[in-house]
Scaffold this motif. Structure first.
Motif, PDB file in Angstrom:
ATOM      1  N   PHE A 268      16.820  -3.773 -13.212  1.00 27.70           N
ATOM      2  CA  PHE A 268      16.059  -3.322 -14.531  1.00 27.70           C
ATOM      3  C   PHE A 268      15.028  -4.459 -14.331  1.00 27.70           C
ATOM      4  O   PHE A 268      13.605  -4.583 -14.513  1.00 27.70           O
ATOM      5  CB  PHE A 268      15.839  -3.542 -15.358  1.00 27.70           C
ATOM      6  N   VAL A 272      10.547  -6.342 -13.903  1.00 31.49           N
ATOM      7  CA  VAL A 272       9.763  -6.276 -14.909  1.00 31.49           C
ATOM      8  C   VAL A 272       8.579  -7.028 -14.287  1.00 31.49           C
ATOM      9  O   VAL A 272       8.497  -8.625 -13.574  1.00 31.49           O
ATOM     10  CB  VAL A 272      10.324  -7.105 -15.725  1.00 31.49           C
ATOM     11  N   ARG A 307       6.731  -0.213 -19.412  1.00 26.00           N
ATOM     12  CA  ARG A 307       7.746   0.742 -18.855  1.00 26.00           C
ATOM     13  C   ARG A 307       7.031   1.053 -17.372  1.00 26.00           C
ATOM     14  O   ARG A 307       6.663   1.883 -17.782  1.00 26.00           O
ATOM     15  CB  ARG A 307       8.678   0.779 -19.084  1.00 26.00           C
ATOM     16  N   GLN A 311      11.314   1.755 -14.095  1.00 25.61           N
ATOM     17  CA  GLN A 311      11.988   1.057 -15.371  1.00 25.61           C
ATOM     18  C   GLN A 311      13.080   1.934 -16.414  1.00 25.61           C
ATOM     19  O   GLN A 311      13.660   1.686 -16.894  1.00 25.61           O
ATOM     20  CB  GLN A 311      10.732   0.080 -15.394  1.00 25.61           C
ATOM     21  N   GLY A 369      11.662  -7.440 -22.387  1.00 21.56           N
ATOM     22  CA  GLY A 369      12.204  -6.257 -22.066  1.00 21.56           C
ATOM     23  C   GLY A 369      12.999  -5.747 -21.901  1.00 21.56           C
ATOM     24  O   GLY A 369      13.166  -3.755 -21.715  1.00 21.56           O
TER      25      GLY A 369
END
Length: 472
Positions: A268, A272, A307, A311, A369
């Motif tokens: 994940f 970002v 996102r 994500q 995030g």
């Protein structure tokens, strides 16, 4: 004295001279004399700004070993400063209390699960010890974002530099990248330090932060957790110790699980990407002597765009995984603490606390995030309860033996199919075929057909040739 505006091109430093001046400044080899500062001013460069850059970058480069990566020493320093600022340790009475709670919790837990005991003795730890133990995992989770921000800052600052100046500052590129990394590391350290004031145990955040097989409780935060619950401390200690042991036992038993969780988190984080427009706008007015605006942007998550679909999907998988883990911990802890009168109230308090998250956990979500709250904890716990009631603890715990046995998101939604498979296995029946079984059989049949094909020569006919008899 001649005004800067009246200076001729011969009076201005050339690229090589300017590059040498920058190298001296950034390398901490001393200052530059007033005449050199006037030369910089004549080129439209603010001398005060350059001196500020020197101070900022020399601090960022302190102890530089040539590595272009993020220097995490700032994170550790900041986190430990916050964690240890009250100067409190663990009293002898608290140590004895939690040692006894862990010992009794271990006996009760062994009655509720077939997963074995820890090899290491669980212990109470200080906030500073929690920081030291968990920092390597936090760094691993945050590094993709830190690298993305520091690289994007470098690119944004380069885009703000006039073309004719780029050769002169080429050698400072790695240093500027480290400045962005140092700012991020400092912010991460602040968040970890604040987390150390909130967490009650090693597994409190939900992800495997402690080294495998280690269980711990933070007595400094224990009183804060139970202050408004009006529950006797010995009962609270027993339930929290049982939860912590269950969490640690699970990750020690399912050795693949830790890597599975960390991999999903880092997958994940690698997705970002920094909002380059926002960063370029920030870089256009960036003042190294006052980096508060950049720090605020990093801390608030303003540099992280919305996102992507990938994500969102990765976060959903991670939330299901964390819910599956904590749901099991919930059920096992409940079964092990039936002797504790307030166990249900404590369990509900833990669930609510995990669902809401504390201020530091919310700050971590903004910084990286990533939210680490298992939104489907109640549904996952209900699934584990149904499985336990239907097939018992041994069959339930056997689902952690291999990754492909672990319950899926569909099992959380509707556990009946999972229970039916487990019951069929207990009766010795063959499991029902699924699409994977059909595909595997087709692949094996295809390979077998290729080996039997006469055109394959020796593999099919041996020494008798393609028309000879097949070997038995």
């Amino acid at each position: 004295m001649t005004d800067d505006a009246d200076r001729t091109g011969d009076d201005l430093p050339g690229d090589e001279d300017l590059a040498e001046m920058l190298r001296r400044m950034l390398g901490g080899q001393g200052g530059i004399d007033p005449d050199q500062l006037r030369q910089l001013s004549g080129m439209g460069i603010d001398p005060a700004m350059m001196q500020s850059i020197m101070r900022q970058l020399q601090a960022a480069m302190a102890g530089d070993d040539g590595d272009d990566g993020v220097d995490w020493s700032a994170a550790k320093t900041q986190a430990l400063h916050i964690a240890n600022r009250d100067g409190l340790g663990i009293t002898a009475g608290a140590r004895i209390e939690f040692d006894q709670a862990f010992a009794l919790a271990s006996l009760w837990l062994s009655e509720a699960t077939t997963i074995g005991e820890l090899a290491q003795t669980p212990r109470p730890i200080t906030r500073g010890q929690w920081v030291e133990a968990t920092l390597p995992v936090w760094q691993e989770l945050a590094e993709p974002v830190a690298t993305s921000i520091s690289d994007a800052l470098m690119a944004a600052l380069e885009s703000q530099t006039p073309e004719e100046m780029r050769p002169a500052i080429e050698g400072a590129g790695r240093l500027m990248r480290r400045v962005g990394g140092a700012l991020f590391a400092g912010q991460l350290g602040a968040v970890i330090g604040k987390l150390s004031l909130e967490v009650v145990s090693g597994g409190d955040v939900g992800i495997p932060l402690m080294p495998t097989g280690e269980a711990a409780i933070l007595p400094q935060n224990f009183a804060d957790f139970g202050r408004d619950l009006e529950i006797e401390e010995d009962q609270l200690a027993l339930v929290l110790a049982t939860r912590e042991l269950a969490h640690a036992r699970l990750f020690r038993h399912a050795k693949w699980l830790r890597l599975h969780v960390i991999s999903q988190v880092t997958d994940f984080a690698r997705g970002v990407h920094v909002d380059t427009d926002a960063l370029e706008d920030l870089a256009s007015r960036f003042d190294p002597s006052s980096p508060d605006e950049l720090k605020a942007a990093i801390e608030s998550g303003a540099l992280l765009p919305q996102r992507s679909e990938a994500q969102v999907a990765a976060l959903t998988r991670l939330e299901n995984l964390l819910a599956t883990i904590e749901g099991w911990v919930d059920v096992v802890t409940a079964d092990a603490t039936t002797r504790v009168p307030s166990a249900d109230r404590i369990a509900e308090a833990v669930r609510r606390r995990r669902a809401v998250g504390g201020p530091a956990e919310q700050a971590m979500a903004s910084l990286v995030g990533l939210e680490l709250r298992p939104r489907r904890l109640r549904e996952a716990a209900a699934m584990w309860r149904a499985v336990t009631d239907a097939v018992g603890s041994a069959a339930r715990d056997g689902l952690w033996d291999y990754p492909d046995l672990m319950p899926t998101a569909e099992d959380i939604d509707e556990p009946a199919a999972l229970i039916a498979r487990l019951q069929a296995r207990q009766r010795g029946e063959e499991p029902e075929r699924d699409a994977f079984d059909d595909a595997l059989e087709a692949l094996l049949d295809e390979e077998a057909g290729g080996q039997d094909d006469p055109s394959t020569g020796d593999a099919a006919g041996g020494d008798d040739g393609p028309t000879g008899p097949r070997p038995v």
